[in-house]
Design a protein around this motif. Structure first.
Motif, mmCIF file in Angstrom:
data_model
loop_
_atom_site.group_PDB
_atom_site.id
_atom_site.type_symbol
_atom_site.label_atom_id
_atom_site.label_comp_id
_atom_site.label_asym_id
_atom_site.label_seq_id
_atom_site.Cartn_x
_atom_site.Cartn_y
_atom_site.Cartn_z
ATOM 1 N N MET A 1 36.082 4.937 52.010
ATOM 2 C CA MET A 1 35.059 4.510 51.089
ATOM 3 C C MET A 1 34.166 3.503 51.800
ATOM 4 O O MET A 1 34.628 2.585 52.436
ATOM 5 N N ALA A 2 32.873 3.688 51.703
ATOM 6 C CA ALA A 2 31.924 2.791 52.357
ATOM 7 C C ALA A 2 31.648 1.577 51.475
ATOM 8 O O ALA A 2 31.686 1.641 50.256
ATOM 9 N N ILE A 3 31.381 0.483 52.138
ATOM 10 C CA ILE A 3 31.038 -0.746 51.434
ATOM 11 C C ILE A 3 29.542 -0.963 51.584
ATOM 12 O O ILE A 3 29.005 -0.892 52.693
ATOM 13 N N ALA A 4 28.864 -1.219 50.479
ATOM 14 C CA ALA A 4 27.431 -1.463 50.529
ATOM 15 C C ALA A 4 27.174 -2.838 51.141
ATOM 16 O O ALA A 4 27.838 -3.814 50.818
ATOM 17 N N PHE A 5 26.233 -2.889 52.058
ATOM 18 C CA PHE A 5 25.869 -4.146 52.701
ATOM 19 C C PHE A 5 24.361 -4.289 52.617
ATOM 20 O O PHE A 5 23.616 -3.439 53.094
ATOM 21 N N ASP A 6 23.914 -5.353 51.994
ATOM 22 C CA ASP A 6 22.490 -5.601 51.788
ATOM 23 C C ASP A 6 21.893 -6.257 53.026
ATOM 24 O O ASP A 6 21.879 -7.476 53.167
ATOM 25 N N ILE B 1 30.492 -4.745 62.014
ATOM 26 C CA ILE B 1 31.455 -5.511 61.226
ATOM 27 C C ILE B 1 31.825 -4.771 59.956
ATOM 28 O O ILE B 1 33.006 -4.576 59.657
ATOM 29 N N MET B 2 30.853 -4.327 59.211
ATOM 30 C CA MET B 2 31.118 -3.706 57.915
ATOM 31 C C MET B 2 31.889 -2.395 58.049
ATOM 32 O O MET B 2 32.672 -2.048 57.179
ATOM 33 N N SER B 3 31.697 -1.682 59.150
ATOM 34 C CA SER B 3 32.402 -0.406 59.319
ATOM 35 C C SER B 3 33.895 -0.603 59.543
ATOM 36 O O SER B 3 34.677 0.325 59.380
ATOM 37 N N GLU B 4 34.326 -1.809 59.899
ATOM 38 C CA GLU B 4 35.725 -2.086 60.181
ATOM 39 C C GLU B 4 36.468 -2.697 58.997
ATOM 40 O O GLU B 4 37.674 -2.911 59.078
#
Length: 78
Positions: A1-6, A35-38
């Motif tokens: 699941m991907a995390i939304a990053f603004d 960072i967010m992909s990990e």
């Protein structure tokens, strides 16, 4: 699941802190890509815990079956 990053909001926050626009945008993109992909989501963590629990349950069941088999064999010999 991907995390939304603004990235836009992150970049704006950096610019408000005194970072020039190009550096702020580059930093925001790097944070998103590296960072967010990990990061692990709650769903990822729950799936991993469930997989570990299943593995441990199967191993315990196998050990009990082998143990009872050995015990039964020993009782026949005595």
């Amino acid at each position: 699941m991907a995390i939304a990053f603004d990235t836009l909001g992150y970049s704006k926050r950096l610019r408000a802190g005194g970072i020039d626009q190009q550096h702020a945008e580059t930093h925001a993109e790097a944070a998103r890509d590296y960072i967010m992909s990990e990061l692990v989501t709650k769903a990822d963590l729950a799936a991993a815990v469930n997989a570990i629990n299943l593995t441990l349950t199967l191993r315990l069941g196998a050990m009990l079956a082998v143990g009872f088999g050995i015990l039964a064999t020993l009782m026949k010999l005595i």
